[in-house]
Design a protein around this motif. Structure first.
Motif, PDB file in Angstrom:
ATOM      1  N   ASP A 129       0.805  -1.224   0.000  1.00 20.22           N
ATOM      2  CA  ASP A 129       0.000   0.000   0.000  1.00 20.22           C
ATOM      3  C   ASP A 129       0.833   1.266   0.000  1.00 20.22           C
ATOM      4  O   ASP A 129       0.356   2.331   0.384  1.00 20.22           O
ATOM      5  CB  ASP A 129      -0.921   0.001   1.232  1.00 20.22           C
ATOM      6  CG  ASP A 129      -1.947  -1.130   1.159  1.00 20.22           C
ATOM      7  OD1 ASP A 129      -2.343  -1.495   0.040  1.00 20.22           O
ATOM      8  OD2 ASP A 129      -2.319  -1.643   2.241  1.00 20.22           O
ATOM      9  N   ARG A 130       2.092   1.178  -0.388  1.00 22.93           N
ATOM     10  CA  ARG A 130       2.930   2.374  -0.394  1.00 22.93           C
ATOM     11  C   ARG A 130       2.440   3.374  -1.441  1.00 22.93           C
ATOM     12  O   ARG A 130       1.892   3.004  -2.474  1.00 22.93           O
ATOM     13  CB  ARG A 130       4.381   1.999  -0.676  1.00 22.93           C
ATOM     14  CG  ARG A 130       5.078   1.323   0.488  1.00 22.93           C
ATOM     15  CD  ARG A 130       6.498   0.988   0.141  1.00 22.93           C
ATOM     16  NE  ARG A 130       6.570   0.067  -0.991  1.00 22.93           N
ATOM     17  CZ  ARG A 130       7.710  -0.299  -1.570  1.00 22.93           C
ATOM     18  NH1 ARG A 130       8.863   0.195  -1.136  1.00 22.93           N
ATOM     19  NH2 ARG A 130       7.690  -1.133  -2.582  1.00 22.93           N
ATOM     20  N   ILE A 131       2.684   4.655  -1.163  1.00 20.97           N
ATOM     21  CA  ILE A 131       2.270   5.708  -2.099  1.00 20.97           C
ATOM     22  C   ILE A 131       3.088   5.600  -3.384  1.00 20.97           C
ATOM     23  O   ILE A 131       4.305   5.441  -3.350  1.00 20.97           O
ATOM     24  CB  ILE A 131       2.490   7.100  -1.470  1.00 20.97           C
ATOM     25  CG1 ILE A 131       1.590   7.274  -0.253  1.00 20.97           C
ATOM     26  CG2 ILE A 131       2.207   8.198  -2.480  1.00 20.97           C
ATOM     27  CD1 ILE A 131       1.819   8.586   0.480  1.00 20.97           C
ATOM     28  N   ILE A 132       2.399   5.696  -4.508  1.00 19.64           N
ATOM     29  CA  ILE A 132       3.074   5.761  -5.808  1.00 19.64           C
ATOM     30  C   ILE A 132       2.592   7.031  -6.491  1.00 19.64           C
ATOM     31  O   ILE A 132       1.386   7.256  -6.658  1.00 19.64           O
ATOM     32  CB  ILE A 132       2.751   4.528  -6.677  1.00 19.64           C
ATOM     33  CG1 ILE A 132       3.235   3.260  -5.974  1.00 19.64           C
ATOM     34  CG2 ILE A 132       3.398   4.661  -8.053  1.00 19.64           C
ATOM     35  CD1 ILE A 132       2.862   1.995  -6.709  1.00 19.64           C
ATOM     36  N   LYS A 133       3.548   7.873  -6.865  1.00 18.53           N
ATOM     37  CA  LYS A 133       3.214   9.140  -7.512  1.00 18.53           C
ATOM     38  C   LYS A 133       3.630   9.102  -8.978  1.00 18.53           C
ATOM     39  O   LYS A 133       4.665   8.529  -9.333  1.00 18.53           O
ATOM     40  CB  LYS A 133       3.900  10.301  -6.790  1.00 18.53           C
ATOM     41  CG  LYS A 133       3.390  10.522  -5.364  1.00 18.53           C
ATOM     42  CD  LYS A 133       4.036  11.747  -4.723  1.00 18.53           C
ATOM     43  CE  LYS A 133       3.483  11.963  -3.319  1.00 18.53           C
ATOM     44  NZ  LYS A 133       4.039  13.173  -2.680  1.00 18.53           N
ATOM     45  N   GLY A 134       2.805   9.740  -9.799  1.00 18.26           N
ATOM     46  CA  GLY A 134       3.099   9.797 -11.231  1.00 18.26           C
ATOM     47  C   GLY A 134       3.140  11.228 -11.737  1.00 18.26           C
ATOM     48  O   GLY A 134       2.945  12.188 -10.985  1.00 18.26           O
ATOM     49  N   ASP A 135       3.367  11.353 -13.074  1.00 21.16           N
ATOM     50  CA  ASP A 135       3.481  12.690 -13.669  1.00 21.16           C
ATOM     51  C   ASP A 135       2.157  13.442 -13.588  1.00 21.16           C
ATOM     52  O   ASP A 135       1.068  12.863 -13.688  1.00 21.16           O
ATOM     53  CB  ASP A 135       3.880  12.569 -15.143  1.00 21.16           C
ATOM     54  CG  ASP A 135       5.320  12.115 -15.298  1.00 21.16           C
ATOM     55  OD1 ASP A 135       6.044  12.129 -14.278  1.00 21.16           O
ATOM     56  OD2 ASP A 135       5.716  11.705 -16.407  1.00 21.16           O
ATOM     57  N   ASP A 136       2.297  14.764 -13.385  1.00 17.95           N
ATOM     58  CA  ASP A 136       1.145  15.670 -13.447  1.00 17.95           C
ATOM     59  C   ASP A 136       1.307  16.483 -14.715  1.00 17.95           C
ATOM     60  O   ASP A 136       2.175  17.369 -14.793  1.00 17.95           O
ATOM     61  CB  ASP A 136       1.132  16.578 -12.217  1.00 17.95           C
ATOM     62  CG  ASP A 136      -0.073  17.524 -12.233  1.00 17.95           C
ATOM     63  OD1 ASP A 136      -0.863  17.475 -13.187  1.00 17.95           O
ATOM     64  OD2 ASP A 136      -0.202  18.322 -11.277  1.00 17.95           O
TER      65      ASP A 136
END
Length: 492
Positions: A129-136
């Motif tokens: 459940d770790r945070i995964i961030k992507g492009d904005d």
């Protein structure tokens, strides 16, 4: 300014100031960390809750592609409906290479044509459940949390549904709320921390200064001459160590002062005794010499001889006193003067005994020697050891009565020869035994005797220089016994 005021003004403000600074710093750090973790927690929760929103959107409009073309109207209606329910999201439709095919975002200010697929693939294949961030696409270089799903039609990957879960508007609102939260919580935390720190600081300073005042009071009292003062602290730590060190130091200084006073008293007594013993023979010599000169014609031959013998005896006493004082002074000022060598102690004892036989016979006193002829060599200064035997033997004969016996016995031990010199004479009172080796001490049995009071002091000093000790055992009218050891000579 009083000592207590000085302590209050220095320690109080220093410690309170340090507490205050550290408390404010720790509060700021705590608030910053709390906000960061809170923000991360919110993003993690939002991504976890809305993680399947992209997959649900695909099901609502499937199929998305018709004859290889995107059903844009249907897609945009769906996207607008989703944004109406979730105003914080931004919806993008990507081809299999990550190119943006269509989108619905507030303001339409999309700045990039592609979205990196690496975070998307990681999101789709994640096992925790770790945070995964992507492009904005609207803010390149500022990753955001997202939801994504594959678009698979006719068994082929047609693209991805990519949904930003925290739009710019949402991010700006949250940032404003966070700033407000930081100001409110920070101000309250700092005020509460300063208040609590002040109370704790006052309490800590009171505890510290209470013990410090005891220590300072003891130092001042000791300085003013109360050398018996001690610090009684029940606490440990550094102040306890200071109190213990002071007590040990005070005890040592007090003992040294007592010893110095004792030495000073002894010095005065020595000067008085020496002055008396020097004055007496000098006065006697002077008096009888003047008598001989004044009554030269009226003195008989016997009177003249008697006076001259008295003068000679006093001269010898005076010479012996001066020599003993000079020898003891040399021993005390130059402890390196001994020159040990291998010596046959049995022969030395016999020589000393033979020297005193004439004096002993005149007083009807017997001198016996007991030793084995096979005794090994001892390691000592021969002249000083000879002086030890002479002084003890002279002392024994001096205080023996006619018919008494003096015995010198040598006994082999493990690494030394034990010397015993015993007599059957007058003995020494028990209360005088601790003082007989004190310089210039004269016991009750020596009053009026021809003694300088330095003989046994010289004996003890010589044996001290040989790293040996001497013991004495005595009973009134039963005799006295001296014992000491001489180390055996060891061949290297």
């Amino acid at each position: 300014m009083s000592t207590k005021s000085k302590i209050f003004n220095s320690l109080y403000w220093k410690i309170s100031g340090i507490f205050l600074v550290f408390t404010i710093l720790l509060t700021i750090i705590f608030i910053y960390i709390s906000v960061i973790f809170s923000s991360e927690y919110n993003q993690e929760a939002q991504q976890k809750i809305n993680g399947e929103i992209a997959a649900g959107a695909i099901k609502e409009v499937s199929p998305i592609f018709v004859d290889g073309q995107v059903k844009e109207e249907a897609i945009k209606v769906l996207m607008h409906s989703m944004m109406a329910v979730h105003p914080s999201i931004e919806v993008y439709l990507l081809d299999p290479g990550g190119r943006i095919l269509t989108f619905v975002v507030p303001g339409q200010d999309v700045k990039t044509e592609y979205v990196s697929l690496e975070p998307v693939k990681k999101f789709l294949s994640r096992s925790d459940d770790r945070i995964i961030k992507g492009d904005d696409p609207r803010n390149p270089g500022s990753p955001k949390i997202f939801s994504a799903a594959e678009i698979i039609e006719d068994g082929q990957l047609k693209g991805y549904m990519y949904i930003i879960l925290a739009s710019n508007q949402y991010t700006s609102t949250m940032a404003a709320l966070e700033n407000s939260f930081i100001l409110k919580v920070g101000a309250r935390s700092i005020l509460i921390s300063v208040f609590l720190t002040s109370i704790l600081g006052l309490l800590a300073i009171w505890i510290i200064t209470r013990n410090l005042n005891k220590i300072i009071s003891a130092f001042r009292s000791f300085k003013e001459g109360n050398h018996s003062v001690r610090i009684n602290l029940k606490t440990g730590g550094e102040l306890g160590n200071v109190a213990h060190t002071f007590n040990s130091m005070a005890e040592t200084i007090q003992q040294n002062i007592i010893q110095l006073k004792s030495v000073e008293e002894l010095r005065k007594e020595l000067i008085a005794n020496i002055s008396h013993d020097l004055r007496s023979p000098i006065a006697s010599i002077q008096g009888f010499t003047e008598t001989i000169l004044l009554k030269e014609d009226r003195l008989t031959e016997n009177e003249r001889k008697k006076y001259l013998e008295i003068i000679l005896q006093n001269s010898e006493n005076l010479s012996k006193l001066v020599n003993d004082l000079f020898e003891l002074s040399k021993l005390e000022s130059n402890p390196q003067m001994i020159q040990p060598e291998p010596i046959q102690v049995a022969e030395l004892v016999q020589d000393v005994a033979d020297k005193f036989q004439i004096i002993a016979r005149e007083k009807n006193i017997s001198i016996n020697t007991i030793y084995s002829k096979s005794l090994p060599l001892v390691y000592a200064d021969i002249q000083m050891t000879d002086r030890v035997f002479q002084n003890i033997l002279d002392n024994a004969i001096k205080y023996c009565n006619p018919g008494d016996v003096v015995t010198i016995e040598l006994e082999l031990q493990k690494d030394s020869v034990l010397v015993k010199i015993a007599d059957t004479g007058k003995g020494i009172a028990e209360d005088e035994l601790p003082y007989i080796f004190t310089r210039y001490y004269k016991g009750s049995k020596t009053k009026g005797a021809n003694s300088t009071g330095l003989g046994l002091a010289i004996v003890k000093k010589i044996l001290d220089l040989h790293k040996s000790s001497i013991q004495v055992y005595s009973k009134i009218n039963q005799g006295t016994r001296f014992e000491f050891q001489l180390p055996l000579y060891v061949v290297a």
